[in-house]
Design a protein around this motif. Structure first.
Motif, PDB file in Angstrom:
ATOM      1  N   VAL A  18      10.357  18.729  37.235  1.00  0.00           N
ATOM      2  CA  VAL A  18      10.836  17.231  36.344  1.00  0.00           C
ATOM      3  C   VAL A  18      11.215  17.798  35.239  1.00  0.00           C
ATOM      4  N   SER A  19      12.491  17.744  34.738  1.00  0.00           N
ATOM      5  CA  SER A  19      12.865  17.826  33.271  1.00  0.00           C
ATOM      6  C   SER A  19      12.923  16.574  32.644  1.00  0.00           C
ATOM      7  N   LEU A  78       7.115  17.982  47.277  1.00  0.00           N
ATOM      8  CA  LEU A  78       7.932  19.237  47.165  1.00  0.00           C
ATOM      9  C   LEU A  78       7.018  20.389  46.340  1.00  0.00           C
ATOM     10  N   GLU A  79       5.999  20.009  46.092  1.00  0.00           N
ATOM     11  CA  GLU A  79       4.847  20.985  45.472  1.00  0.00           C
ATOM     12  C   GLU A  79       5.637  21.882  44.509  1.00  0.00           C
ATOM     13  N   ASN A  80       5.576  23.241  44.970  1.00  0.00           N
ATOM     14  CA  ASN A  80       6.141  24.216  43.835  1.00  0.00           C
ATOM     15  C   ASN A  80       7.713  24.156  43.909  1.00  0.00           C
ATOM     16  N   ILE A 105       2.396  17.899  38.690  1.00  0.00           N
ATOM     17  CA  ILE A 105       3.704  17.970  38.829  1.00  0.00           C
ATOM     18  C   ILE A 105       4.404  18.863  37.881  1.00  0.00           C
ATOM     19  N   PRO A 106       5.255  20.070  38.229  1.00  0.00           N
ATOM     20  CA  PRO A 106       5.601  20.865  37.168  1.00  0.00           C
ATOM     21  C   PRO A 106       6.708  19.943  36.394  1.00  0.00           C
ATOM     22  N   VAL A 107       6.351  20.045  34.957  1.00  0.00           N
ATOM     23  CA  VAL A 107       7.250  19.205  33.910  1.00  0.00           C
ATOM     24  C   VAL A 107       7.937  20.263  33.059  1.00  0.00           C
ATOM     25  N   GLN A 108       9.011  20.001  32.628  1.00  0.00           N
ATOM     26  CA  GLN A 108       9.436  20.550  31.314  1.00  0.00           C
ATOM     27  C   GLN A 108      10.101  19.461  30.345  1.00  0.00           C
ATOM     28  N   ILE A 125       1.611  11.598  32.686  1.00  0.00           N
ATOM     29  CA  ILE A 125       1.357  11.052  34.013  1.00  0.00           C
ATOM     30  C   ILE A 125       1.753  12.191  35.029  1.00  0.00           C
ATOM     31  N   LEU A 126       2.868  12.462  34.925  1.00  0.00           N
ATOM     32  CA  LEU A 126       3.464  13.734  35.842  1.00  0.00           C
ATOM     33  C   LEU A 126       2.366  15.025  35.657  1.00  0.00           C
ATOM     34  N   GLN A 127       2.078  15.203  34.566  1.00  0.00           N
ATOM     35  CA  GLN A 127       1.125  16.506  34.436  1.00  0.00           C
ATOM     36  C   GLN A 127      -0.076  16.340  35.021  1.00  0.00           C
TER      37      GLN A 127
END
Length: 273
Positions: free
Chosen positions: A145-146, A139-141, A182-185, A176-178
């Motif tokens: 994931v929050s 899904l890229e940009n 992958i955009p993470v908050q 790991i997501l970072q």
């Protein structure tokens, strides 16, 4: 521990029009009804879906069967009418324990990678999200994931949300997501009692941090939270002084010393696309 009652049912629809707190989204998407994480402060406890159902919140989960094909049809229809921005999930955790066996969230994600929405926010507190990195990356940009991490103190987690995943697992999931770009908050939502080092920890790992509390985030100035007897729970565990709007203000001042202000978001704005 009470045995979890898991049932299966075909839903009437999957994409629900979003409004209110989710005003920036066109739809919410909940793979399940009910959530076995059973967080004590969860606002869904006060909603009809729980109030008019047998069994305490957290003791039952309804699995939405035949969801993939239904989502495929609804997504095609909705994309012809508007930009589709999806919040998954607003009233359940898409990666609660049942997902390890049922794999409904993974099936829905596969559909979303085949016909991507304009934006997808995945809200979870579970390291199980790592299982689906292969799909999320596609899904890229268009995705964020929050990951909820309301405190850095495991003793607080056990007192307030004992059935939720340990803090260490969430920290590892974020990292790991970072690593996979992958955009993470990090969702400090709601802010729970914590150690003085919590803002520094967020500064070390947080690319984007959203902070909320019971008074902004429950949609009623804290009245819903009082009905859930959270003040009594705090006093029971010796956290009484933490139940105050001033705690959020103090925390934000400390957080701004560790995280760039442009990367800090408060309550609703932090969850918008």
């Amino acid at each position: 521990m009470t045995k979890l009652n898991v049932t299966h049912k075909k839903p009437s629809r999957l994409l629900t029009p979003a409004s209110g707190f989710l005003k920036g989204y066109s739809h919410s998407l909940n793979p399940y009804i009910g959530c076995s994480f059973a967080c004590s402060y969860c606002y869904v406890r006060q909603m009809p879906v729980n109030l008019f159902r047998e069994g305490e919140w957290g003791t039952w989960v309804e699995v939405k069967e035949e969801s993939a094909e239904m989502l495929r049809k609804e997504l095609t229809r909705e994309k012809k009418k508007q930009n589709v921005r999806i919040f998954m999930s607003s009233s359940t955790d898409p990666y609660q324990p049942a997902e390890a066996r049922e794999r409904i969230t993974r099936m829905l994600l596969r559909v979303l990678t085949e016909d991507p929405p304009d934006f997808l926010l995945i809200q979870t507190r579970s390291p199980l999200v790592l299982r689906d990195i292969d799909l999320i990356k596609k899904l890229e940009n268009r995705v964020r994931v929050s990951v909820s991490m309301e405190t850095d103190e495991e003793s607080v987690r056990k007192a307030i949300t004992p059935q939720a995943p340990p803090i260490s697992g969430r920290l590892k999931a974020i990292q790991i997501l970072q690593q996979h770009n992958i955009p993470v908050q990090i969702a400090v939502s709601p802010l729970l009692p914590h150690s003085p080092r919590f803002p520094a920890l967020l500064g070390e790992i947080g690319e984007r941090v959203v902070v909320d509390d019971y008074f902004l985030g429950d949609g009623s100035g804290g009245r819903r939270t009082k009905k859930l007897k959270i003040p009594e729970l705090y006093h029971k565990h010796g956290y009484g002084e933490w139940y105050s709007p001033e705690c959020l203000s103090h925390f934000l001042k400390q957080l701004e010393k560790q995280v760039k202000k442009s990367r800090i978001f408060i309550s609703q704005e932090g969850f918008l696309p």
